[in-house]
Design an enzyme around this catalytic site. Sequence first.
Site, short mmCIF file in Angstrom:
data_model
loop_
_atom_site.label_atom_id
_atom_site.label_comp_id
_atom_site.label_asym_id
_atom_site.label_seq_id
_atom_site.Cartn_x
_atom_site.Cartn_y
_atom_site.Cartn_z
N GLY A 11 -6.23 -21.51 84.37
CA GLY A 11 -5.70 -22.84 84.68
C GLY A 11 -6.77 -23.92 84.55
N SER A 84 2.10 -23.78 90.32
CA SER A 84 1.46 -25.00 90.81
C SER A 84 2.26 -26.27 90.54
CB SER A 84 0.08 -25.14 90.16
OG SER A 84 0.24 -25.28 88.75
N THR A 125 -3.37 -28.49 99.17
CA THR A 125 -2.94 -29.64 98.37
C THR A 125 -2.48 -30.82 99.21
OG1 THR A 125 -1.14 -30.38 96.92
CG2 THR A 125 -0.71 -28.42 98.20
N GLU A 127 0.07 -32.37 98.65
CA GLU A 127 1.53 -32.29 98.75
C GLU A 127 1.95 -31.80 100.14
OE1 GLU A 127 4.03 -33.13 96.45
OE2 GLU A 127 2.45 -34.04 95.26
N LYS A 153 2.66 -23.69 100.06
CA LYS A 153 1.23 -24.01 100.26
C LYS A 153 0.91 -24.21 101.74
CE LYS A 153 -0.95 -24.28 96.20
NZ LYS A 153 -2.16 -23.52 95.87
#
Length: 350
Positions: A11, A84, A125, A127, A153
């Site tokens: 990634g 992701s 994250t 988020e 997450k």
Amino acid sequence: MKRALITGVTGQDGAYLAKFLMSKGYEVYGTYRRLSTPNFWRLNYLGIMRKVNLISMDLNDTTSIMESIEISQPDEIYHLAAQSFVGASFEQPIATGEVTGLATTRMLEAILKRDKDIKFYNASTSELYGNSSSGPLDEATPFKPQSPYATAKLYSYWMTRLYRDAYGLFAANGILFNHESPIRGLEFVTRKITNAIAKIKLGIEKKVILGNIESFRDWGYAPDYVEGMWKILQNETPEDFVLATGETHSVKEFLSLSCEIAGLAMDDVLEVSSSLKRPLEVHYLVGNPSKAEVELNWTHRMEFRDLVKEMTEEDIARWDSFINGKPVIWDAQHYDDNNNIIKTRYKMDA
Ligand code: NAP
């Protein structure tokens, strides 16, 4: 020589981190998932393909995780592999829960069983915050996830803390705000924009079709952030840190700047489609990286304008090389930005 194991080395962050750790003298091991066509383009792009020790690992299989640890004998593990993409998590909430959430516990269990001295970095994250507060958001701000991705997450964040508190592992979360680069995945809005703008500039495409252009994000540069990951594991104690720039910009601003750099008029190229909007949106994120700045001596280096410039110019150069028959190491030739992939879960009114 220190040894590091990176999950998700194929990634964006995995590739940059591998390169960064090599520059620090690490022996780097990276896991990838077995696919019919392996996805090693980023490692090739960064010129490190032959320097990373690659291990095929299945995140759903504890035996496979144990084996990866056995092979690499790491001092540090950077757990980056995940489903992701927020959008895809609405379509595949269960798979996202497995890979983005539960797999973190498999990693932690494997460390507990194999070697409690291994330091563990978990890719958390921004988020997690959802629309909890307009910010600036820091380590003490409550979380209110707004997607299956963020919820998975959140579980992964708390399991990392739990293994730290309950079993004394050196396990730390990096709560990273968005970070981008020319090797960002094409489904993410920043790269979707720069790839489409490059194609429009060169006459291959006419429009860039976007969903919610009024979302604000705190966008940094991925190479700055992987250095922060490393610093989090070099800290005396295992702690969680926000990495962010402290500035926020809308998707519309990103697009407008990319158009300006390419010499295009935004109104001529933008098409907004409500079919690309998500069932729940995170509207506004801006982080407060003070703790990392003070305790880790970390700061972002690249500013927003330079980030958009680098991404736009790189995509234009790649497409230009491609249409002129020159070799390019990239992903975009196989990807149609305005494709007709059907959203299985959240087809909204078009
Ligand atoms: P990325 O480019 O999408 O990379 C994700 C990695 O996970 C890839 O190596 C991918 O492998 C692997 N992966 C995906 N599904 C998998 C599965 N089912 N089994 C095994 N591996 C799988 O993401 P990134 O930008 O580097 O982000 C790294 C981590 O940081 C992720 O956990 C992400 O959620 C988190 N994060 C990213 C940001 C950001 O702005 N970039 C911000 C906060 C947190 P393939 O190459 O085979 O697809």
